[in-house]
Scaffold this motif. Structure first.
Motif: not given
Length: 346
Positions: A308-326
């Motif tokens: 929402t306008a009060e809750r803008p996106a807080r994270y950059a897009p990623t992929t399932g694999l990239k997130h889990i690997m990190e």
């Protein structure tokens, strides 16, 4: 000289509360197939995910006999196989985040623990056909099965398949709870990076501090986790007030908690809850966690209904694999993908 009974440092004492204060989600109405039943479960699920992130799930459809049989086979592997058999299926040798790991090899709270978690366990993923293209994807590959231990593979895969099926039904209710189409996640979880584990926690004795716990304080990495516990106890979760709450076992329920990826997907609407394990029971503790994570190539960005306008996106897009690997790479002293000993450090 006898080892003294376990004495917890004051910072590790969980607040004992009735288990009913941890939300209980009755999955039964959703299994009936009606829209009304699904909406009822979705509403209760949403409230639990926003306020707690840790909950019980009953009427989930996985038989108690299957859970008991899986526990029995896990204990048989740990107690009946030789050191040579365990080494042959070691995660450090086999890679792909599959196979056996021994006490201290995993450290889920390296900032506090120098010696690693006081637990051993075994990881199992999807069983892939020889021509499956995902065999070339990190964290997929092949499972590690011990030689000369008939029945183990079949028992583990039976439980994996049952939990994977439950998870794919559950994520449809998650979609409804987030005001998006019920099938929104289907194409992102048809080749999931799901991992089943069995874990053994020997009892801790003496004075216990954060320097080594059965399982150091951490949040789970992916979408959500189902956990079957034995009756020994030791699981604690930290509530929104910062208090550590005991999460005792219930024979009629799985414990379910939200992971970091789902918190990210929901733009911090659903909570990924910090938790830990401290086994002061003077008994061996066993558990069966099942981590449900999306396909390696699943695109993970904040859902439109969570921005929402009060809750803008807080994270950059990623992929399932990239997130889990990190997240996974920080917890082991060896290369979890390729195996082969200690990983390089900079």
């Amino acid at each position: 000289m006898m080892t003294p009974a376990a004495i917890l440092d004051s910072s590790l004492v969980g607040k004992r509360i009735p288990f009913t204060q941890a939300p209980i989600i009755d999955f039964g109405p959703a299994e009936g197939g009606t829209r009304a039943g699904k909406l009822e479960v979705a509403k209760n699920l949403r409230d639990a995910c926003i306020n707690a992130g840790f909950m019980y799930v009953k009427n989930h459809g996985v038989s108690a006999s299957l859970v008991e049989n899986t526990f029995a086979w896990a204990k048989r592997f740990l107690n009946e196989t030789t050191p040579e058999q365990k080494k042959a299926v070691s995660m450090a040798v086999h890679g792909h985040n599959r196979g056996y790991f021994t006490i201290g090899e995993e450290n889920l709270d390296p900032a506090s623990q120098a010696a690693g978690d006081l637990k051993e366990g075994y990881n199992i993923g999807r069983e892939l056909a020889l021509d499956d293209p995902d065999r070339n994807t990190p964290l997929c590959g092949t499972n590690a099965w011990p030689e000369n231990f008939p029945g183990f593979r079949e028992a583990m895969l039976a439980y994996f398949d049952a939990m994977n099926d439950l998870s794919r039904r559950m994520i449809r209710i998650f979609a409804i709870s987030l005001d998006i189409p019920e099938d929104h996640f289907d194409r992102m979880v048809d080749r999931p990076l799901a991992t089943m584990r069995f874990l053994h926690y020997p009892p801790q004795k003496g004075i216990i501090t954060e320097e080594q716990l059965g399982c150091g304080a951490h949040t789970d990495f992916g979408c959500f986790t189902f956990l079957a516990q034995d009756g020994v106890g030791g699981l604690q979760a930290r509530n929104v007030a910062g208090e550590w709450i005991e999460i005792p076992a219930r024979t009629d329920c799985f414990v379910m908690n939200i992971g970091d990826m789902f918190q990210r997907w929901t733009n911090d609407l659903y909570i990924s809850t910090l938790h830990r394990v401290i086994n002061t029971s003077e008994k061996d503790r066993y558990s069966l966690p099942f981590f449900f994570d999306p396909n390696a190539d699943a695109y993970v960005e904040a859902l439109s209904t969570c921005v929402t306008a009060e809750r803008p996106a807080r994270y950059a897009p990623t992929t399932g694999l990239k997130h889990i690997m990190e997240r996974l790479s920080a917890g082991y002293g060896f290369d979890i993908v390729n195996g082969g000993g200690e990983k390089e450090t900079m």
